[in-house]
Scaffold this motif. Sequence first.
Motif, PDB file in Angstrom:
ATOM      1  N   SER A  28       0.749  -1.097   0.114  1.00  0.00           N
ATOM      2  CA  SER A  28       0.023   0.006  -0.056  1.00  0.00           C
ATOM      3  C   SER A  28       0.866   1.374   0.132  1.00  0.00           C
ATOM      4  CB  SER A  28      -1.000   0.003   1.061  1.00  0.00           C
ATOM      5  OG  SER A  28      -0.213   0.028   2.365  1.00  0.00           O
ATOM      6  N   CYS A  29       2.140   1.230   0.105  1.00  0.00           N
ATOM      7  CA  CYS A  29       2.926   2.309   0.145  1.00  0.00           C
ATOM      8  C   CYS A  29       3.328   2.886  -1.376  1.00  0.00           C
ATOM      9  CB  CYS A  29       4.278   2.120   0.722  1.00  0.00           C
ATOM     10  SG  CYS A  29       4.045   1.565   2.704  1.00  0.00           S
ATOM     11  N   SER A  93      -2.843  -0.089  -9.077  1.00  0.00           N
ATOM     12  CA  SER A  93      -2.535   1.341  -8.466  1.00  0.00           C
ATOM     13  C   SER A  93      -3.819   1.937  -8.785  1.00  0.00           C
ATOM     14  CB  SER A  93      -1.395   1.777  -9.202  1.00  0.00           C
ATOM     15  OG  SER A  93      -1.110   3.031  -8.893  1.00  0.00           O
ATOM     16  N   ILE A  94      -4.445   3.011  -7.724  1.00  0.00           N
ATOM     17  CA  ILE A  94      -5.333   3.425  -7.801  1.00  0.00           C
ATOM     18  C   ILE A  94      -5.096   4.996  -7.350  1.00  0.00           C
ATOM     19  CG2 ILE A  94      -7.895   3.990  -6.938  1.00  0.00           C
ATOM     20  CD1 ILE A  94      -8.338   1.145  -6.910  1.00  0.00           C
ATOM     21  N   ASP A  95      -5.021   5.794  -8.112  1.00  0.00           N
ATOM     22  CA  ASP A  95      -4.512   7.101  -7.904  1.00  0.00           C
ATOM     23  C   ASP A  95      -3.396   7.294  -7.174  1.00  0.00           C
ATOM     24  OD1 ASP A  95      -7.038   8.181  -9.060  1.00  0.00           O
ATOM     25  OD2 ASP A  95      -8.246   8.027  -7.076  1.00  0.00           O
ATOM     26  N   GLY A  96      -2.427   6.665  -7.683  1.00  0.00           N
ATOM     27  CA  GLY A  96      -1.225   6.434  -7.082  1.00  0.00           C
ATOM     28  C   GLY A  96      -0.762   5.450  -5.897  1.00  0.00           C
ATOM     29  N   GLU A  97      -1.922   5.043  -5.463  1.00  0.00           N
ATOM     30  CA  GLU A  97      -1.954   3.983  -4.071  1.00  0.00           C
ATOM     31  C   GLU A  97      -1.950   2.692  -4.529  1.00  0.00           C
ATOM     32  OE1 GLU A  97      -3.710   3.240   0.106  1.00  0.00           O
ATOM     33  OE2 GLU A  97      -4.948   4.349  -1.067  1.00  0.00           O
ATOM     34  N   TRP A 112     -14.468  -5.194  -9.920  1.00  0.00           N
ATOM     35  CA  TRP A 112     -14.304  -4.802  -8.754  1.00  0.00           C
ATOM     36  C   TRP A 112     -12.997  -5.307  -8.109  1.00  0.00           C
ATOM     37  CZ3 TRP A 112     -18.552  -2.690  -5.748  1.00  0.00           C
ATOM     38  CH2 TRP A 112     -19.993  -2.772  -6.303  1.00  0.00           C
ATOM     39  N   LEU A 113     -12.706  -4.560  -6.915  1.00  0.00           N
ATOM     40  CA  LEU A 113     -11.498  -5.121  -6.061  1.00  0.00           C
ATOM     41  C   LEU A 113     -12.088  -5.544  -4.931  1.00  0.00           C
ATOM     42  CD1 LEU A 113      -8.809  -2.440  -6.620  1.00  0.00           C
ATOM     43  CD2 LEU A 113      -8.984  -4.869  -8.047  1.00  0.00           C
ATOM     44  N   LEU A 114     -11.913  -6.939  -4.455  1.00  0.00           N
ATOM     45  CA  LEU A 114     -12.681  -7.454  -3.135  1.00  0.00           C
ATOM     46  C   LEU A 114     -11.434  -7.538  -2.152  1.00  0.00           C
ATOM     47  CD1 LEU A 114     -15.063  -9.883  -4.986  1.00  0.00           C
ATOM     48  CD2 LEU A 114     -15.214  -7.370  -4.501  1.00  0.00           C
ATOM     49  N   PRO A 115     -11.645  -7.095  -0.948  1.00  0.00           N
ATOM     50  CA  PRO A 115     -10.753  -7.537   0.288  1.00  0.00           C
ATOM     51  C   PRO A 115     -11.103  -9.255   0.597  1.00  0.00           C
ATOM     52  CG  PRO A 115     -12.902  -6.505   1.049  1.00  0.00           C
ATOM     53  CD  PRO A 115     -12.889  -6.509  -0.459  1.00  0.00           C
ATOM     54  N   ASP A 128     -13.961   7.242 -13.407  1.00  0.00           N
ATOM     55  CA  ASP A 128     -13.255   8.435 -12.806  1.00  0.00           C
ATOM     56  C   ASP A 128     -12.059   8.291 -11.992  1.00  0.00           C
ATOM     57  OD1 ASP A 128     -14.840   7.267 -10.823  1.00  0.00           O
ATOM     58  OD2 ASP A 128     -14.819   9.175 -10.048  1.00  0.00           O
ATOM     59  N   MET A 129     -11.670   6.952 -11.874  1.00  0.00           N
ATOM     60  CA  MET A 129     -10.489   6.539 -11.014  1.00  0.00           C
ATOM     61  C   MET A 129      -9.308   6.411 -12.087  1.00  0.00           C
ATOM     62  SD  MET A 129     -11.891   3.887  -8.563  1.00  0.00           S
ATOM     63  CE  MET A 129     -12.992   3.811  -7.166  1.00  0.00           C
ATOM     64  N   ASN A 130      -8.129   6.885 -11.480  1.00  0.00           N
ATOM     65  CA  ASN A 130      -6.843   6.470 -12.106  1.00  0.00           C
ATOM     66  C   ASN A 130      -6.320   5.234 -12.120  1.00  0.00           C
ATOM     67  OD1 ASN A 130      -4.605   6.720 -13.738  1.00  0.00           O
ATOM     68  ND2 ASN A 130      -3.566   8.065 -12.363  1.00  0.00           N
ATOM     69  N   VAL A 131      -6.730   4.145 -12.615  1.00  0.00           N
ATOM     70  CA  VAL A 131      -6.476   2.665 -12.395  1.00  0.00           C
ATOM     71  C   VAL A 131      -5.318   1.986 -13.197  1.00  0.00           C
ATOM     72  CG1 VAL A 131      -7.149   0.362 -12.110  1.00  0.00           C
ATOM     73  CG2 VAL A 131      -8.846   2.261 -11.562  1.00  0.00           C
TER      74      VAL A 131
END
Length: 270
Positions: A28-29, A93-97, A112-115, A128-131
């Motif tokens: 996540s970093c 990577s979503i919006d840089g994360e 989808w991304l599922l936990p 609208d996401m930068n994916v």
Amino acid sequence: MRNFSSIGQWPMGLVCDTPVPYYEVGVSCGLPNEMGQLPPEMILLPSEITRGRSVFIVDADGDSMTGVGIYSGDALLIESTQRVHCGEVVMVSIDGEELLKVYYVDDTGRHWLLPANDKYQPCELTADMNVRICGRMVCNLSAPHVSVKHCGEVVRQFKAKQKQHQPDMYERLTEAVIQCSHLFWAASAWAVVYCVMRDKYCYDKPVAEFERMAQALKLPATFRFVCGEGSVQRTISNHEYMRKSIDKWEEQGAADRELKLMTVLIKELA
């Protein structure tokens, strides 16, 4: 250069011969090369794992994937690819994360991304996401891995140890059959004896060899049901449940006389 044994365990016999970049930061970093990190450390992995793919290693961060056995601090092998499939654990990577989640496409075509932890909510990927897909997880290097070859060796050693501590099987079988002689109903009962030996006492010889051993047992003259040549094999062939573990015989419909002989034999051979 460190080899794989410094961050995980892999089956014996595999040679760590392939250098793989290891970024000692949490997923996540952000990707290290995008964060201005120093060049990654190189870790040697077996080529059987990398298989010529473009891969790198990162550490997991957080508890959102514990449901699939990924814990914070685990070293994960990631393949650099943008081609991923529904149900795979992916690094996105979503919006840089950078996130590690299960990729899923529902029946309406939404992504989808599922936990893998009920504490967290699914995340729908919208326009609208930068994916950007960074890759898919090949394996968790921190999880224990055991090869089939190693399992086979463990079983062989166990059988050898059992045989060392067992009295002579010929004598034990002779005494057990004598004690159970009143439960024999025909030559086909020897199939029960063979299956008990096979499943409970690691007898791994061919059926024909068992039949020869049974014929050579020094049984009383009053014992009527000699083990005829081919009788055990024919009986097993005609009863499907006999080809399965004796622990499942009752639920598979074995006759009461077979179950009773089986139970007493196990007791006498113990």
